[in-house]
Design a protein around this motif. Structure first.
Motif, PDB file in Angstrom:
ATOM      1  N   ALA A 139       0.828  -1.202   0.000  1.00 56.56           N
ATOM      2  CA  ALA A 139       0.000   0.000   0.000  1.00 56.56           C
ATOM      3  C   ALA A 139       0.865   1.255   0.000  1.00 56.56           C
ATOM      4  O   ALA A 139       0.604   2.211  -0.751  1.00 56.56           O
ATOM      5  CB  ALA A 139      -0.929  -0.007   1.213  1.00 56.56           C
ATOM      6  N   VAL A 140       1.897   1.267   0.836  1.00 61.55           N
ATOM      7  CA  VAL A 140       2.796   2.422   0.903  1.00 61.55           C
ATOM      8  C   VAL A 140       3.537   2.611  -0.417  1.00 61.55           C
ATOM      9  O   VAL A 140       3.630   3.725  -0.950  1.00 61.55           O
ATOM     10  CB  VAL A 140       3.800   2.260   2.060  1.00 61.55           C
ATOM     11  CG1 VAL A 140       4.884   3.339   1.993  1.00 61.55           C
ATOM     12  CG2 VAL A 140       3.086   2.326   3.400  1.00 61.55           C
ATOM     13  N   MET A 141       4.056   1.520  -0.959  1.00 64.07           N
ATOM     14  CA  MET A 141       4.822   1.640  -2.204  1.00 64.07           C
ATOM     15  C   MET A 141       3.927   2.017  -3.386  1.00 64.07           C
ATOM     16  O   MET A 141       4.357   2.702  -4.307  1.00 64.07           O
ATOM     17  CB  MET A 141       5.567   0.336  -2.491  1.00 64.07           C
ATOM     18  CG  MET A 141       6.592  -0.048  -1.430  1.00 64.07           C
ATOM     19  SD  MET A 141       7.661   1.324  -0.888  1.00 64.07           S
ATOM     20  CE  MET A 141       8.482   1.782  -2.410  1.00 64.07           C
ATOM     21  N   GLY A 142       2.667   1.586  -3.369  1.00 59.35           N
ATOM     22  CA  GLY A 142       1.739   2.019  -4.404  1.00 59.35           C
ATOM     23  C   GLY A 142       1.553   3.523  -4.378  1.00 59.35           C
ATOM     24  O   GLY A 142       1.503   4.178  -5.425  1.00 59.35           O
ATOM     25  N   HIS A 143       1.455   4.067  -3.165  1.00 62.33           N
ATOM     26  CA  HIS A 143       1.349   5.526  -3.011  1.00 62.33           C
ATOM     27  C   HIS A 143       2.594   6.216  -3.550  1.00 62.33           C
ATOM     28  O   HIS A 143       2.492   7.192  -4.312  1.00 62.33           O
ATOM     29  CB  HIS A 143       1.158   5.844  -1.522  1.00 62.33           C
ATOM     30  CG  HIS A 143       1.255   7.305  -1.196  1.00 62.33           C
ATOM     31  ND1 HIS A 143       0.148   8.108  -1.031  1.00 62.33           N
ATOM     32  CD2 HIS A 143       2.338   8.109  -0.994  1.00 62.33           C
ATOM     33  CE1 HIS A 143       0.542   9.338  -0.753  1.00 62.33           C
ATOM     34  NE2 HIS A 143       1.876   9.366  -0.715  1.00 62.33           N
ATOM     35  N   ILE A 190      -0.759  22.677  -2.545  1.00 65.94           N
ATOM     36  CA  ILE A 190      -0.038  21.951  -3.601  1.00 65.94           C
ATOM     37  C   ILE A 190       0.340  20.555  -3.102  1.00 65.94           C
ATOM     38  O   ILE A 190       0.127  19.548  -3.792  1.00 65.94           O
ATOM     39  CB  ILE A 190       1.220  22.732  -4.024  1.00 65.94           C
ATOM     40  CG1 ILE A 190       0.828  24.034  -4.721  1.00 65.94           C
ATOM     41  CG2 ILE A 190       2.091  21.884  -4.946  1.00 65.94           C
ATOM     42  CD1 ILE A 190       2.006  24.969  -4.994  1.00 65.94           C
ATOM     43  N   ILE A 191       0.880  20.494  -1.897  1.00 67.56           N
ATOM     44  CA  ILE A 191       1.326  19.214  -1.341  1.00 67.56           C
ATOM     45  C   ILE A 191       0.154  18.288  -1.084  1.00 67.56           C
ATOM     46  O   ILE A 191       0.183  17.102  -1.439  1.00 67.56           O
ATOM     47  CB  ILE A 191       2.116  19.459  -0.042  1.00 67.56           C
ATOM     48  CG1 ILE A 191       3.433  20.183  -0.343  1.00 67.56           C
ATOM     49  CG2 ILE A 191       2.393  18.134   0.678  1.00 67.56           C
ATOM     50  CD1 ILE A 191       4.148  20.699   0.886  1.00 67.56           C
ATOM     51  N   ARG A 192      -0.916  18.808  -0.461  1.00 69.05           N
ATOM     52  CA  ARG A 192      -2.037  17.942  -0.087  1.00 69.05           C
ATOM     53  C   ARG A 192      -2.772  17.413  -1.319  1.00 69.05           C
ATOM     54  O   ARG A 192      -3.254  16.286  -1.311  1.00 69.05           O
ATOM     55  CB  ARG A 192      -3.025  18.700   0.815  1.00 69.05           C
ATOM     56  CG  ARG A 192      -2.497  19.026   2.205  1.00 69.05           C
ATOM     57  CD  ARG A 192      -1.768  17.889   2.863  1.00 69.05           C
ATOM     58  NE  ARG A 192      -2.513  16.627   2.833  1.00 69.05           N
ATOM     59  CZ  ARG A 192      -1.979  15.442   3.053  1.00 69.05           C
ATOM     60  NH1 ARG A 192      -0.683  15.336   3.264  1.00 69.05           N
ATOM     61  NH2 ARG A 192      -2.713  14.358   3.028  1.00 69.05           N
ATOM     62  N   VAL A 193      -2.872  18.224  -2.367  1.00 64.42           N
ATOM     63  CA  VAL A 193      -3.519  17.742  -3.599  1.00 64.42           C
ATOM     64  C   VAL A 193      -2.720  16.577  -4.173  1.00 64.42           C
ATOM     65  O   VAL A 193      -3.287  15.544  -4.573  1.00 64.42           O
ATOM     66  CB  VAL A 193      -3.641  18.882  -4.630  1.00 64.42           C
ATOM     67  CG1 VAL A 193      -3.999  18.334  -6.012  1.00 64.42           C
ATOM     68  CG2 VAL A 193      -4.704  19.885  -4.181  1.00 64.42           C
ATOM     69  N   GLN A 194      -1.399  16.710  -4.206  1.00 64.25           N
ATOM     70  CA  GLN A 194      -0.571  15.628  -4.728  1.00 64.25           C
ATOM     71  C   GLN A 194      -0.648  14.390  -3.839  1.00 64.25           C
ATOM     72  O   GLN A 194      -0.668  13.263  -4.342  1.00 64.25           O
ATOM     73  CB  GLN A 194       0.874  16.091  -4.874  1.00 64.25           C
ATOM     74  CG  GLN A 194       1.083  17.093  -5.990  1.00 64.25           C
ATOM     75  CD  GLN A 194       2.528  17.215  -6.410  1.00 64.25           C
ATOM     76  OE1 GLN A 194       3.438  16.768  -5.707  1.00 64.25           O
ATOM     77  NE2 GLN A 194       2.769  17.830  -7.544  1.00 64.25           N
ATOM     78  N   GLU A 195      -0.691  14.582  -2.531  1.00 69.76           N
ATOM     79  CA  GLU A 195      -0.796  13.428  -1.624  1.00 69.76           C
ATOM     80  C   GLU A 195      -2.127  12.704  -1.812  1.00 69.76           C
ATOM     81  O   GLU A 195      -2.180  11.465  -1.794  1.00 69.76           O
ATOM     82  CB  GLU A 195      -0.636  13.878  -0.172  1.00 69.76           C
ATOM     83  CG  GLU A 195       0.752  14.361   0.190  1.00 69.76           C
ATOM     84  CD  GLU A 195       1.816  13.285  -0.025  1.00 69.76           C
ATOM     85  OE1 GLU A 195       1.548  12.109   0.290  1.00 69.76           O
ATOM     86  OE2 GLU A 195       2.899  13.628  -0.511  1.00 69.76           O
ATOM     87  N   ALA A 196      -3.202  13.456  -1.993  1.00 69.21           N
ATOM     88  CA  ALA A 196      -4.511  12.832  -2.215  1.00 69.21           C
ATOM     89  C   ALA A 196      -4.523  12.062  -3.531  1.00 69.21           C
ATOM     90  O   ALA A 196      -5.078  10.956  -3.614  1.00 69.21           O
ATOM     91  CB  ALA A 196      -5.604  13.898  -2.205  1.00 69.21           C
TER      92      ALA A 196
END
Length: 373
Positions: free
Chosen positions: A266-270, A345-351
């Motif tokens: 799951a982490v690596m998929g992210h 910017i960061i949160r959009v990319q994280e989502a």
């Protein structure tokens, strides 16, 4: 033995009843089931840690502004400049020498705050594994890296200011963006190994699913690296870093030791999602725009403040090295005000990476488990 540990970890992962698949599955109920798992005490401790970091961000900004004011008001910056200009007749060496003096002085003044926020507070919340000696060793390495690369950047910026007194702000912004790209490219290969040891992941039970997922999403590398982050922290993390041929897939040893295979996938998929969605390049473009606006703010602010107090501070213009604390304070002020923009910017990319990872890894319960950790 590692395979057995993974199997055991998978067996021990207890999926909440409301989160188990079935005809009556409800995503909101499943999410709530995981969110209700931490105790009230654990939630309060987590909230205290993260809310405290916002206060640290504020106090760090205010301390930086106060230090810049002191360096200017008491003409300490001018004194450093005067000493730096006596080293040699070459302007580039003057700039580098000034930067060394400025960096060492400011780092020493802020060292107690750095130790509190980076060492004592992290230990208080059980997130640091370092001794004070290890922490100071990493601090010293970071200081050397900052001395070298910061000195180069300062020399380039002031060279641009001296050669282009009217358009220095746009040219300086382009220099900083270029430097940012170079830093991202060389960081995984030349900088990160100064602080941690990187070794190939040997366990095929863990490596092969990651490599398959990477290949399916445009990452050609067959190599996965493990970073010994446990020497510094108990946090779990991973990344796909680098640019222009230096890309590498890395996970830290805490992730290997504390999570199941489903959680690792799951982490690596992210993290693979960040690469597949071209987030590094998009981030460079968006931050580039922010940096250009920031340099415009620098020019506007410097002209007005130096016109009012420049003579008192001994600062003769934007090309004067003694004005570096003013440039630093203005840049810090701009980015402090722009925090909602950079955070968005960061949160959009994280989502986006979250959604990509869920689809790539197909491990929603593993994602929920690792998010709680």
């Amino acid at each position: 033995m590692r395979h057995a540990a993974l199997v055991l970890a998978l067996i021990l992962v207890a999926i909440p009843l409301s989160a188990q698949q079935g005809e009556a599955f409800d995503v909101d109920a499943a999410t709530r089931a995981y969110l209700d798992r931490p105790s009230p005490e654990e939630k309060a401790r987590s909230d205290a840690y993260f809310e405290g970091r916002y206060w640290i961000q504020l106090w760090s900004f205010l301390l930086g502004i106060a230090l810049a004011w002191a360096l200017l008001h008491f003409r300490i910056s001018r004194w450093i400049r005067d000493r730096a200009t006596r080293v040699t007749r070459f302007a580039t060496v003057h700039r580098f020498a000034y930067w060394l003096g400025y960096l060492i002085l400011t780092s020493l003044v802020l060292l107690p705050w750095t130790i509190y926020t980076g060492y004592f507070r992290e230990h208080r919340y059980g997130l640091s594994n370092q001794t004070i000696g290890g922490f100071m060793g990493d601090f010293a390495k970071g200081l050397v890296v900052s001395a070298i690369f910061g000195g180069i950047l300062v020399a380039l910026i002031y060279s641009v200011i001296s050669k282009h007194p009217t358009s220095w702000w746009i040219r300086g912004a382009l220099v900083l963006v270029t430097f940012l790209i170079i830093g991202i490219a060389i960081g995984p290969v030349f900088i990160a190994p100064l602080f941690n040891e990187y070794t190939p992941l040997e366990d095929p039970e863990v490596r092969e699913p990651i490599v398959r997922m990477a290949h399916a999403n445009g990452i050609e590398s067959d190599q996965v690296w493990v970073m010994d982050a446990s020497r510094q922290t108990s946090r779990i993390s991973a990344n796909v870093s680098g640019l222009l041929g230096t890309e590498r897939i890395t996970l830290n040893d805490n992730l290997l030791e504390r999570t199941s295979l489903a959680e690792i996938e799951a982490v690596m998929g992210h993290e693979i999602g960040h690469y597949a969605l071209h987030h590094i390049w998009k981030m460079i473009v968006m931050l580039g725009v922010v940096i250009v606006v920031g340099f415009a703010f620098l020019r506007w602010g410097f002209e007005r403040l130096s016109a009012r107090w420049g003579a008192q501070w001994g600062v003769e213009g934007p090309g004067d090295l003694a004005g570096l604390p003013l440039l630093a304070a203005l840049f810090a002020t701009f980015f402090f005000i722009a925090t909602p923009v950079t955070n968005t910017i960061i949160r959009v990319q994280e989502a986006e990476a979250d959604l990509f990872g869920l689809n790539a890894a197909r491990q929603p319960d593993g994602f929920a488990e690792v998010a709680l950790k």
